[in-house]
Write a protein that holds these residues in place. Structure first.
Motif, PDB file in Angstrom:
ATOM      1  N   LEU A   1      35.865  34.467  43.586  1.00 13.14           N
ATOM      2  CA  LEU A   1      36.259  32.932  43.418  1.00 13.14           C
ATOM      3  C   LEU A   1      36.788  33.019  42.030  1.00 13.14           C
ATOM      4  O   LEU A   1      37.320  32.031  41.597  1.00 13.14           O
ATOM      5  N   ASN A   2      35.900  33.547  41.040  1.00 14.27           N
ATOM      6  CA  ASN A   2      36.363  33.583  39.713  1.00 14.27           C
ATOM      7  C   ASN A   2      37.195  34.773  39.153  1.00 14.27           C
ATOM      8  O   ASN A   2      37.198  34.790  37.789  1.00 14.27           O
ATOM      9  N   GLY A   3      37.976  35.536  39.893  1.00 16.34           N
ATOM     10  CA  GLY A   3      38.751  36.360  39.498  1.00 16.34           C
ATOM     11  C   GLY A   3      38.322  37.734  39.080  1.00 16.34           C
ATOM     12  O   GLY A   3      38.847  38.579  38.425  1.00 16.34           O
ATOM     13  N   LEU A   4      37.037  37.833  39.216  1.00 12.84           N
ATOM     14  CA  LEU A   4      36.381  39.095  38.776  1.00 12.84           C
ATOM     15  C   LEU A   4      36.229  40.073  40.054  1.00 12.84           C
ATOM     16  O   LEU A   4      35.785  39.846  41.112  1.00 12.84           O
ATOM     17  N   ARG A   5      36.624  41.433  39.869  1.00  9.72           N
ATOM     18  CA  ARG A   5      36.602  42.288  40.881  1.00  9.72           C
ATOM     19  C   ARG A   5      36.154  43.647  40.123  1.00  9.72           C
ATOM     20  O   ARG A   5      36.274  43.713  39.008  1.00  9.72           O
ATOM     21  N   GLY A   6      35.518  44.548  41.100  1.00  9.17           N
ATOM     22  CA  GLY A   6      35.231  45.935  40.671  1.00  9.17           C
ATOM     23  C   GLY A   6      34.383  46.066  39.587  1.00  9.17           C
ATOM     24  O   GLY A   6      33.266  45.331  39.449  1.00  9.17           O
ATOM     25  N   ALA A   7      34.584  46.833  38.896  1.00  6.90           N
ATOM     26  CA  ALA A   7      33.915  47.458  37.630  1.00  6.90           C
ATOM     27  C   ALA A   7      33.651  46.098  36.532  1.00  6.90           C
ATOM     28  O   ALA A   7      32.476  45.945  36.043  1.00  6.90           O
ATOM     29  N   ASP A   8      34.795  45.237  36.530  1.00  3.78           N
ATOM     30  CA  ASP A   8      34.744  44.259  35.584  1.00  3.78           C
ATOM     31  C   ASP A   8      33.426  43.213  36.207  1.00  3.78           C
ATOM     32  O   ASP A   8      32.686  42.633  35.413  1.00  3.78           O
ATOM     33  N   ALA A   9      33.588  42.953  37.472  1.00  2.19           N
ATOM     34  CA  ALA A   9      32.610  42.255  38.067  1.00  2.19           C
ATOM     35  C   ALA A   9      31.024  42.668  37.846  1.00  2.19           C
ATOM     36  O   ALA A   9      30.199  41.962  37.517  1.00  2.19           O
ATOM     37  N   ARG A  10      31.013  43.868  38.098  1.00  2.00           N
ATOM     38  CA  ARG A  10      29.558  44.523  37.880  1.00  2.00           C
ATOM     39  C   ARG A  10      29.267  44.687  36.431  1.00  2.00           C
ATOM     40  O   ARG A  10      28.018  44.139  36.467  1.00  2.00           O
ATOM     41  N   ASP A  11      30.057  44.717  35.866  1.00  5.89           N
ATOM     42  CA  ASP A  11      29.549  44.932  34.266  1.00  5.89           C
ATOM     43  C   ASP A  11      29.246  43.384  33.747  1.00  5.89           C
ATOM     44  O   ASP A  11      28.314  43.136  32.903  1.00  5.89           O
ATOM     45  N   ARG A  12      30.059  42.522  34.185  1.00  6.29           N
ATOM     46  CA  ARG A  12      29.773  41.243  33.898  1.00  6.29           C
ATOM     47  C   ARG A  12      28.434  40.464  34.520  1.00  6.29           C
ATOM     48  O   ARG A  12      27.699  39.847  33.773  1.00  6.29           O
ATOM     49  N   VAL A  13      28.071  40.792  35.644  1.00  2.00           N
ATOM     50  CA  VAL A  13      26.759  40.399  36.308  1.00  2.00           C
ATOM     51  C   VAL A  13      25.587  41.058  35.594  1.00  2.00           C
ATOM     52  O   VAL A  13      24.763  40.506  35.131  1.00  2.00           O
ATOM     53  N   LYS A  14      25.766  42.462  34.905  1.00  2.00           N
ATOM     54  CA  LYS A  14      24.626  43.139  34.337  1.00  2.00           C
ATOM     55  C   LYS A  14      24.518  42.323  32.966  1.00  2.00           C
ATOM     56  O   LYS A  14      23.259  41.967  32.546  1.00  2.00           O
ATOM     57  N   GLU A  15      25.671  41.944  32.192  1.00  2.00           N
ATOM     58  CA  GLU A  15      25.620  41.180  30.961  1.00  2.00           C
ATOM     59  C   GLU A  15      24.917  39.906  31.254  1.00  2.00           C
ATOM     60  O   GLU A  15      24.101  39.286  30.544  1.00  2.00           O
ATOM     61  N   MET A  16      25.045  38.951  32.308  1.00  2.00           N
ATOM     62  CA  MET A  16      24.457  37.853  32.701  1.00  2.00           C
ATOM     63  C   MET A  16      23.157  37.832  33.014  1.00  2.00           C
ATOM     64  O   MET A  16      22.448  36.844  32.568  1.00  2.00           O
ATOM     65  N   VAL A  17      22.890  39.101  33.671  1.00  2.00           N
ATOM     66  CA  VAL A  17      21.300  39.152  34.015  1.00  2.00           C
ATOM     67  C   VAL A  17      20.482  39.263  32.551  1.00  2.00           C
ATOM     68  O   VAL A  17      19.325  38.565  32.336  1.00  2.00           O
ATOM     69  N   VAL A  18      21.029  39.911  31.610  1.00  2.00           N
ATOM     70  CA  VAL A  18      20.366  40.254  30.242  1.00  2.00           C
ATOM     71  C   VAL A  18      20.531  38.842  29.550  1.00  2.00           C
ATOM     72  O   VAL A  18      19.337  38.441  28.932  1.00  2.00           O
ATOM     73  N   PHE A  19      21.537  37.991  29.611  1.00  2.00           N
ATOM     74  CA  PHE A  19      21.685  36.699  29.040  1.00  2.00           C
ATOM     75  C   PHE A  19      20.614  35.978  29.569  1.00  2.00           C
ATOM     76  O   PHE A  19      19.923  35.037  28.679  1.00  2.00           O
ATOM     77  N   ALA A  20      20.503  35.844  30.846  1.00  2.00           N
ATOM     78  CA  ALA A  20      19.763  34.926  31.624  1.00  2.00           C
ATOM     79  C   ALA A  20      18.027  35.428  31.603  1.00  2.00           C
ATOM     80  O   ALA A  20      17.209  34.780  32.213  1.00  2.00           O
ATOM     81  N   GLU A  21      17.717  36.570  30.713  1.00  2.00           N
ATOM     82  CA  GLU A  21      16.563  36.979  30.723  1.00  2.00           C
ATOM     83  C   GLU A  21      15.944  37.185  31.885  1.00  2.00           C
ATOM     84  O   GLU A  21      14.734  37.117  32.253  1.00  2.00           O
ATOM     85  N   LEU A  22      16.676  37.909  32.757  1.00  2.00           N
ATOM     86  CA  LEU A  22      16.224  38.155  34.089  1.00  2.00           C
ATOM     87  C   LEU A  22      16.035  39.763  34.474  1.00  2.00           C
ATOM     88  O   LEU A  22      16.284  39.998  35.637  1.00  2.00           O
ATOM     89  N   ASP A  23      16.248  40.336  33.635  1.00  2.00           N
ATOM     90  CA  ASP A  23      16.248  41.830  33.712  1.00  2.00           C
ATOM     91  C   ASP A  23      15.085  42.284  34.387  1.00  2.00           C
ATOM     92  O   ASP A  23      13.913  41.793  34.319  1.00  2.00           O
ATOM     93  N   GLY A  24      15.314  43.006  35.490  1.00  2.00           N
ATOM     94  CA  GLY A  24      14.111  43.585  36.342  1.00  2.00           C
ATOM     95  C   GLY A  24      13.984  42.749  37.326  1.00  2.00           C
ATOM     96  O   GLY A  24      13.121  42.778  38.470  1.00  2.00           O
ATOM     97  N   ARG A  25      14.394  41.412  37.512  1.00  2.00           N
ATOM     98  CA  ARG A  25      14.382  40.483  38.423  1.00  2.00           C
ATOM     99  C   ARG A  25      15.462  40.054  39.212  1.00  2.00           C
ATOM    100  O   ARG A  25      15.634  39.386  40.186  1.00  2.00           O
ATOM    101  N   ASP A  26      16.557  40.964  39.314  1.00  2.00           N
ATOM    102  CA  ASP A  26      17.979  40.778  39.751  1.00  2.00           C
ATOM    103  C   ASP A  26      17.950  41.173  41.051  1.00  2.00           C
ATOM    104  O   ASP A  26      18.983  40.701  41.843  1.00  2.00           O
ATOM    105  N   ARG A  27      16.868  41.984  41.602  1.00  2.00           N
ATOM    106  CA  ARG A  27      17.099  41.998  43.001  1.00  2.00           C
ATOM    107  C   ARG A  27      16.274  41.263  44.130  1.00  2.00           C
ATOM    108  O   ARG A  27      16.057  41.383  45.248  1.00  2.00           O
TER     109      ARG A  27
END
Length: 200
Positions: A1-27
Motif C-alpha cells: 500500500l505504501n510502495g515498500l517492498r522486499g529488503a526496503d520494507a523489512r529494513d523500514r519495519v526494523k527501524e520503526m520497531v526501534v523508533f516505537a520502542e517496541l524492540d523485542g515485542r514485534d512478534r
C-alpha cells in the motif's frame, strides 16, 4: 500500500520497531500490547513510508504520563530531526503547550492563533482561583465586594488580575467563618486563554 517492498520494507519495519520502542515485542499480537504501546505502533505505521506531513486527531487520548512523554519525544524527533510537519487536535492544555503554533477553535471558528507564549500574553496578569461554597454566590460576592470581574469554571471561581498576591487576603476577607476552602495564584495557562476568549 505504501510502495515498500522486499529488503526496503523489512529494513523500514526494523527501524520503526526501534523508533516505537517496541524492540523485542514485534512478534506479539497487538491485542497483548498496552495502550501506550499500541499508540506508538500506530505512529510507526503512519511513518513507515516516510511522509512529510502527519495529520492526527487527539493522538494521546487515554495515555498514561510515561506513554504521553514517549509519544511526544517521538513527535519532537520527527519535527526537529526528520523535518516532518505535524498537525494535531487536542483538548489537553498541557499538550497544546508543547506545540510550536496553535489555533483555538470554538464552534468551528478559529478564535485565536499564535505561539503558546503569544496566546498567554493575551490574558496578561495572573490568575487567582478559589473555592468557597456555591461558586455562583461566591463569584457574585467577590464581584460586589471588590469590584472584580469573576468567572466560574468547574466549580472554581476565577479572577484574572494584576493585583497578584496582595489580592488574596482581600478575597479571603470576603468569606468569614472559614467558608474559603482553597485559593491559589498562578500564571495564565492556555486553558485560561481559551476561557477568556470563549467564556467557557
Amino acid at each position: 500500500l505504501n510502495g515498500l517492498r522486499g529488503a526496503d520494507a523489512r529494513d523500514r519495519v526494523k527501524e520503526m520497531v526501534v523508533f516505537a520502542e517496541l524492540d523485542g515485542r514485534d512478534r506479539e499480537p497487538v491485542k497483548q500490547l498496552s495502550g501506550g504501546m499500541r499508540r506508538r505502533l500506530e505512529l510507526a505505521r503512519a511513518l513507515i513510508h516516510r511522509p512529510g506531513f502527519l495529520l492526527m486527531d487527539e493522538p494521546t487520548t487515554g495515555l498514561d504520563e510515561p506513554s504521553f512523554r514517549r509519544v511526544w519525544r517521538a513527535y519532537r524527533t520527527l519535527a526537529d530531526e526528520q523535518d516532518v510537519s505535524i498537525l494535531l487536535t487536542t483538548h489537553r492544555a498541557e499538550e497544546a503547550e508543547l506545540c510550536d503554533r496553535l489555533a483555538f477553535l470554538d464552534g468551528g471558528r478559529v478564535v485565536a492563533e499564535g505561539t503558546p507564549e503569544e496566546l498567554r500574553r493575551q490574558v496578561g496578569g495572573e490568575v487567582i482561583e478559589f473555592v468557597a461554597g456555591d461558586p455562583e454566590i461566591a463569584a457574585r460576592g467577590v464581584s460586589e465586594a471588590l469590584g472584580l470581574e469573576t468567572t466560574v469554571h468547574g466549580g472554581r471561581v476565577r479572577v484574572v488580575t494584576d493585583g497578584g498576591p496582595g489580592l488574596i487576603p482581600r478575597i479571603a476577607d470576603v468569606f468569614p467563618d472559614g467558608r474559603l476552602e482553597s485559593i491559589e495564584l498562578h500564571r495564565p495557562g492556555l486553558a485560561d486563554v481559551f476561557l477568556s476568549l470563549t467564556g467557557h
